[in-house]
Structure formats: C-alpha cells, structure tokens
Enzyme design. Structure first.
Site, short mmCIF file in Angstrom:
data_model
loop_
_atom_site.label_atom_id
_atom_site.label_comp_id
_atom_site.label_asym_id
_atom_site.label_seq_id
_atom_site.Cartn_x
_atom_site.Cartn_y
_atom_site.Cartn_z
N ARG A 62 16.49 8.66 40.29
CA ARG A 62 17.64 8.99 39.44
C ARG A 62 17.34 10.30 38.71
O ARG A 62 18.21 11.14 38.52
CB ARG A 62 17.95 7.88 38.43
CG ARG A 62 19.06 8.29 37.48
CD ARG A 62 19.65 7.20 36.57
NE ARG A 62 18.90 6.01 36.43
CZ ARG A 62 17.86 5.87 35.60
NH1 ARG A 62 17.47 6.86 34.81
NH2 ARG A 62 17.21 4.73 35.55
N TYR A 114 44.46 19.55 37.01
CA TYR A 114 44.24 18.52 38.03
C TYR A 114 44.45 17.14 37.38
O TYR A 114 43.92 16.87 36.30
CB TYR A 114 42.83 18.65 38.59
CG TYR A 114 42.44 17.55 39.54
CD1 TYR A 114 42.97 17.51 40.83
CD2 TYR A 114 41.57 16.54 39.16
CE1 TYR A 114 42.63 16.48 41.70
CE2 TYR A 114 41.22 15.52 40.03
CZ TYR A 114 41.75 15.50 41.29
OH TYR A 114 41.42 14.48 42.16
N ASP A 186 36.85 25.16 35.99
CA ASP A 186 36.90 24.38 37.23
C ASP A 186 37.20 25.36 38.37
O ASP A 186 38.32 25.83 38.52
CB ASP A 186 37.99 23.30 37.11
CG ASP A 186 38.06 22.40 38.35
OD1 ASP A 186 37.59 22.84 39.43
OD2 ASP A 186 38.60 21.29 38.24
N LYS A 211 35.50 19.58 48.02
CA LYS A 211 36.51 20.45 48.62
C LYS A 211 35.82 21.58 49.41
O LYS A 211 35.17 21.31 50.39
CB LYS A 211 37.46 20.96 47.54
CG LYS A 211 37.88 19.88 46.52
CD LYS A 211 38.76 18.79 47.09
CE LYS A 211 38.92 17.58 46.18
NZ LYS A 211 39.40 17.82 44.85
C1 LIG Z 1 39.42 17.11 43.57
C2 LIG Z 1 39.38 17.84 42.29
C3 LIG Z 1 38.67 17.34 41.18
C4 LIG Z 1 37.99 15.99 41.21
O1 LIG Z 1 36.89 15.96 42.05
P1 LIG Z 1 36.35 14.65 42.81
O2 LIG Z 1 35.23 15.16 43.63
O3 LIG Z 1 37.50 14.10 43.60
O4 LIG Z 1 35.92 13.70 41.74
C5 LIG Z 1 38.64 18.12 40.03
N1 LIG Z 1 39.27 19.31 39.97
C6 LIG Z 1 39.97 19.80 41.01
C7 LIG Z 1 40.65 21.12 40.86
C8 LIG Z 1 40.05 19.10 42.19
O5 LIG Z 1 40.77 19.59 43.21
#
Ligand SMILES: *Cc1c(COP(=O)(O)O)cnc(C)c1O
Length: 395
Positions: A62, A114, A186, A211
């Site tokens: 961990r 988001y 983000d 992504k």
């Molecule tokens: C998908 C996404 C998230 C969340 O991420 P996860 O890996 O699904 O927890 C946060 N911000 C944006 C812009 C996203 O597209």
C-alpha cells in the site's frame, strides 16, 4: 550480480528530454534484478526484510510498489512537476486533493464541471464543512469577488465537458497565487501532450488516467502531479493513510499506454479538426463546439495554452430534440455509443441522458447543454471512415 532495487528517490532530470522521449524513458529503468526492459508488474503485497527495519526501500505494497513508482516518476516528468501520486481512479485522486482542506475552507470551481467531481464536492465534502462555489471562471470580476479569506482551493477543468469551454489558466493561477490559494487543474481532456498547467502557474495537475493517458479503454486510474515535493509528500501520506492505491497491473497498463500518448493524441487531434470542419458545414447541424474554430470563444487562449485543440467535440442539431439526436446516435457503426473518452476508438454520447442526466433540465439549458447535443470522443481510426460514418448517421 549484486541485487540493486529501484531507487525511488532518484531525481529524474526533466530538462534534458523532449516530451516524445520522456513518454518512453522518464522514470523507467531496466529491472535491476534481471535487466527486463519493461517495468515488471510487481504483484506482491509485501517485501522480505534483511533484519527488522532493514529493507530495500519497500515494506508493504500500500505504501510503496515499484511499478507504481515508475508510473509516478514518469507522470511527474510529463507534467514538469516534482512529484506525482497515483490512485485507483480519477475521483480517488480528487478525493485526496480535497482532503488537504479543513472544515470551514471554501473551494471555487467552474459550473461546467465533470459530474463526478461536482458530486464529490457537493454530496460528500459539503458534509465535512467544505463549501464549494461553482461559477463562470471566465468572469474575472465574479472570480475576484468570490475569493475570500476562507478560499483555499481553485479547481479548474479546461477544456470543459461537454461544451469545450476554454478557461485562462495563466490568469486564474496567477490570481490564486497572489491570494495564497492552491490551484488544481483537471487536465484529463487535454493530456500533458497538449497542455502543461504547472508551466502556467498551477500547484497541482489532476488526471483521470482512465482517458488519454492509459488511452485504450482498459483501465481505471487517477493521478495528481505536484509542482513541489512538499505537496507530493502530503498526498503520498494521504495515499497511504486512506489507501485508494491502483493495482500494479493497472499501473503497468497505464505506463504502456503513455508510451504512445504523443502519437495517439496527435492523430486524434488531426482527425478532430477535419471532423469539426465537416460537421460545421452540415445542413442538419446548428452549432459545433470545438475550440479550434477561430470564432469559438477564447480561441486565442486555447491557441496560447494548448499545443492543439484536443480530440473532443460536441454539436447540436437544428431539430433540437432528444428524438432527433437518438436517430443519429442509433445509426453510427464505427462510433460506439458509450460514456468515457480518450481511447483509441471513437465514441459518441448524449450528455443530456448520459453523463449529465443528473443535472436539472433548466440548469442544463442555461449552460447550452440542449436536448440534441451530441458529444464525440475522436479516436485514431482513418478520418475518412469516421466522416463517412457521421455522414450516414446524419442522413
Ligand atoms: C472521467 C473523468 C474524471 C473521473 O475519473 P475516473 O477515472 O472515472 O474516476 C474526472 N474528470 C474528468 C474530466 C473526467 O473525464
């Protein structure tokens, strides 16, 4: 051969390599015990110690894992940060950033956030006395007026989802710095290939590596990259204390995905630009949301802070109904109807009934998220096939 282990504290020099070289080499060393060129998946929970407390830098998985450390070093280098911390999902990474705050603290964020990030702030962290404000971050006067003594974090997303609005990172980060407010960007939609917020003054960069970074729709993983080591230490503490770590196989898949980030991103962006131009001329389409258009709001800011305009775009139809949108959504063959984005394959989605279904209709319409709005995540297929698919679906 003496057994050497990964030196997890070794500082990776980030000035010598170009981005395309860093994706492949930064933070990656041949496996010290075998010379394996690819970072092994260290599928282990614990590490044998020579004597009590005498270990090779790894005690319990961990707390430390070599596959994860390699990914963290790689990500820190790509975003020009000092440190990176990986989590089991993008939202777990955000959860750790929000845990840097205390009851009474306030957050300022964009109203085009988001959905999952909005939910985490409103439905979870509000209960711990942390107050979020969602505003139009392009309204500079409003932003300055929303800042007060309690403001501790500005959380920004640009380009936004699904309308691809562009926010001025340099302005926001400079203003935050003057008020001693942390900034976290983000960077999921842009990826470090297109945009590097730390270079523009941000303290932290957040990723849903699910992504573009991992890039093959086969992993859920999150990360935070920090401008300075002290913030990194705090997040490593939270990572270990709260425990939302990614598994070693997911770290391996993300490392593997990142090696082609520049190639995938470039092709996807080139495809998106051609598709945007095609859609703009189509007689059934009302408006195309794509930051690469010269007449798109903040186009010049996008041009300044991004290397390309991204591979996401949205459009709505002249017949602005869910029924009309459904016809298009049901007819594509190459574009798959699915949530998420950033994979090698192209996806099509309907924000009003999928990603943004939880937002009341009135609020949706107020920001331009109409009933016929369709969102595309452009992949790396041949652009002619993608255009043909859309042409057919649009009838
Ligand atoms: C998908 C996404 C998230 C969340 O991420 P996860 O890996 O699904 O927890 C946060 N911000 C944006 C812009 C996203 O597209």
């Amino acid at each position: 051969m003496p057994l050497v282990v990964y030196d997890k504290n070794k500082h990776f020099s980030r000035t010598i390599m170009k981005f395309e070289t860093k994706v492949i080499h930064a933070g990656i060393e041949p496996d010290p015990s075998t010379g394996a060129i690819m970072t092994p998946i260290y599928q282990t929970s614990t590490y044998v110690q020579d004597a009590p407390g005498k270990h090779k830098g790894y005690e319990y998985a961990r707390t430390q894992n070599p596959t994860r450390s390699a990914l963290e070093k790689n990500l820190a280098a790509l975003e020009n940060g000092e440190d990176a911390v990986c989590f089991s999902s993008g939202l777990a990474a955000m959860d750790a950033v929000l845990k840097l705050l205390k009851p009474g603290d306030e957050i300022i964020s964009t109203f085009e956030l988001y959905g999952g990030s909005y939910r985490l702030m409103v439905e979870v962290f509000s209960h711990y006395g942390i107050k979020p404000h969602f505003i139009d971050l392009n309204d500079k006067a409003l932003l300055r007026n929303t800042i007060n003594e309690q403001t501790k974090l500005i959380w920004v997303e640009t380009p936004t989802n699904p309308l691809l609005s562009i926010l001025d990172l340099k302005y926001i980060c400079n203003l935050a710095q003057k008020h001693n407010i942390l900034t976290c960007i983000d960077n999921t939609f842009a990826s470090p290939y297109l945009q590097r917020p730390i270079d523009l003054g941000a303290d932290m960069v957040h990723h849903s590596a699910t992504k573009y970074l991992a890039g093959h729709s086969d992993v859920i993983l999150g990360a935070v990259v920090c401008k300075d080591k002290k913030m990194g230490d705090q997040l490593h503490f939270l990572q270990n204390a709260s425990g939302a770590i990614p598994g070693p196989q997911d770290c391996f898949l993300t490392l593997r995905g990142i090696k082609t980030l520049h190639l995938r991103m470039q092709r996807a962006c080139d495809n998106a630009m051609e598709i945007a131009a095609f859609l703009k001329k189509h007689k059934r389409i009302n408006k195309v949301f794509y930051p690469g258009f010269k007449d798109f709001p903040n186009h010049l800011i996008a041009k300044r802070q991004m290397a390309h305009y991204g591979a996401m775009l949205s459009f709505n139809l002249k017949t602005d109904t869910k029924r009309a949108a459904n016809k298009v959504l049901n007819r594509t063959e190459i574009f798959s109807l699915a949530e998420s984005l950033g994979g090698v394959e192209s996806l099509i989605g309907h924000p009003a009934s999928m990603t943004h279904a939880s937002i009341p209709k009135k609020d949706r319409l107020a920001i331009g998220l109409t009933d016929s709005l369709i969102r595309l995540s452009i992949g790396i297929e041949h652009v002619d096939d993608l255009i043909q698919d859309l042409k057919k679906a649009l009838g």
